[in-house]
Design an enzyme around this catalytic site. Sequence first.
Site, short mmCIF file in Angstrom:
data_model
loop_
_atom_site.label_atom_id
_atom_site.label_comp_id
_atom_site.label_asym_id
_atom_site.label_seq_id
_atom_site.Cartn_x
_atom_site.Cartn_y
_atom_site.Cartn_z
NE ARG A 1 58.87 51.50 -47.42
CZ ARG A 1 60.03 51.39 -48.09
NH1 ARG A 1 60.41 50.23 -48.55
NH2 ARG A 1 60.80 52.43 -48.28
CE1 TYR B 1 38.11 36.31 -44.88
CE2 TYR B 1 39.79 37.10 -46.40
CZ TYR B 1 38.77 37.35 -45.50
OH TYR B 1 38.41 38.64 -45.24
CG ASP C 1 44.62 31.87 -43.39
OD1 ASP C 1 44.56 31.93 -42.15
OD2 ASP C 1 44.07 32.70 -44.14
CE LYS D 1 39.33 38.43 -39.82
NZ LYS D 1 39.56 37.51 -40.92
C1 LIG Z 1 40.02 37.66 -42.23
C2 LIG Z 1 40.80 36.58 -42.84
C3 LIG Z 1 41.84 36.86 -43.74
C4 LIG Z 1 42.17 38.27 -44.19
O1 LIG Z 1 42.63 39.05 -43.14
P1 LIG Z 1 42.48 40.67 -43.10
O2 LIG Z 1 43.09 41.01 -41.79
O3 LIG Z 1 41.03 40.98 -43.22
O4 LIG Z 1 43.23 41.20 -44.27
C5 LIG Z 1 42.56 35.79 -44.23
N1 LIG Z 1 42.28 34.52 -43.88
C6 LIG Z 1 41.29 34.21 -43.03
C7 LIG Z 1 41.04 32.80 -42.68
C8 LIG Z 1 40.51 35.23 -42.48
O5 LIG Z 1 39.54 34.91 -41.63
#
Ligand SMILES: *Cc1c(COP(=O)(O)O)cnc(C)c1O
Length: 375
Positions: free
Chosen positions: A42, A96, A168, A193
Amino acid sequence: MQPSTACIHQGSDLRHTPGVNTPIHPSSAFVFGPETENIYPRYYNTPNHAALIQKLSALEKAETGLLFASGMAAITTALLAHLQAGDHALFADQLYGGTRYLIDSEFTKRGIAYSFVMGQSASDFEKHIQKNTKVLYIESPSNPLLQILPLEDIATLAKAYGVVSMIDNTFASPVNQNPIRLGFDWVIHSGTKYLGGHSDLSFGALLGYSVGLSHILPTAINYGGNLNALDMYLIERSLKTLYLRVERQNTNALALAEWLSTHPDVLRVYYPGLPTHPLHEIAKVQMKGGFGGMLSFALADGVAAQSFLQKIKLALPALSLGGVETLVCSPAQTSHSKLQATEREAMGITDGLLRVSVGAEAFEDIQEDFAQALS
Ligand SMILES: *Cc1c(COP(=O)(O)O)cnc(C)c1O
């Protein structure tokens, strides 16, 4: 090192093995050494964490970063480390769904004010900056309409006002776009992803600069969204083929977007690689590697979209994205289902809209599947 080489070699820690892969260190307890820091999962400082952060930092041109157990853990930690009661944050309107839901459901009760900015230029954002604005947060390309924002202009604006900038970068992946090079302070990935890439891992990454990290780390330690060593091993394994996978997904997505654009039953295709995309010229400059594997297209209505989802055979009607298999989903029913229907329509997320995460299959097979489903 070129990015494709960095995917394979950067960060590998081979000091304690004759093998060619970083060993897994599945310990929660680490013996004190005279010169070592207090290592603990952690505290985000285990050997597997360090190896991965080195690789990801090289890919995103960052100095350092943190790995989390989900993309949302990275997003929540980054935002709440910088925002307290009385502060204001600026968000791009197209985010998102989970991020939008976090803001709408958690910020007000913490006394944090926020604005969603419609529009695609830095001046649209500038109009909403207030004296207490501490964070500017965007996505480009955005989910699910692949909106592009001018990254360099927006990063410059944030710097001019002393606002911390975050993006992001999940949809682009570090293969296609490196926002830190364009002036952003922090890059966030839902590693679930493209970084994971095989639809079998959940993690998040936050990448940026060392001085800023010392500010975020205490919050990250308090919230405890750290990841385990076994998953970190799988992530390092996945990242070795990131470049290969994304290169193929770029090519497939561009070909699919071009073909869908010519199909009589498709009302509109959203893909930054198409010259018809309103910000294609900006995308060309800031997405150096390619335009990514994500696209959306609009059919006449919800009935047509549902029928398409029932008829596809090779592609899977599934949520999530970034894996090697082609997935199709209806954003109105999935990522944006928590929003009001009127809110969705205002954003352009119609019932006929389908989002595609283009996989790494042979393009001919994807095309044949889409053609039979559309017919
Ligand atoms: C899936 C996604 C998230 C969130 O991610 P998790 O791993 O599901 O918590 C944030 N931003 C985008 C663009 C995403 O596709």
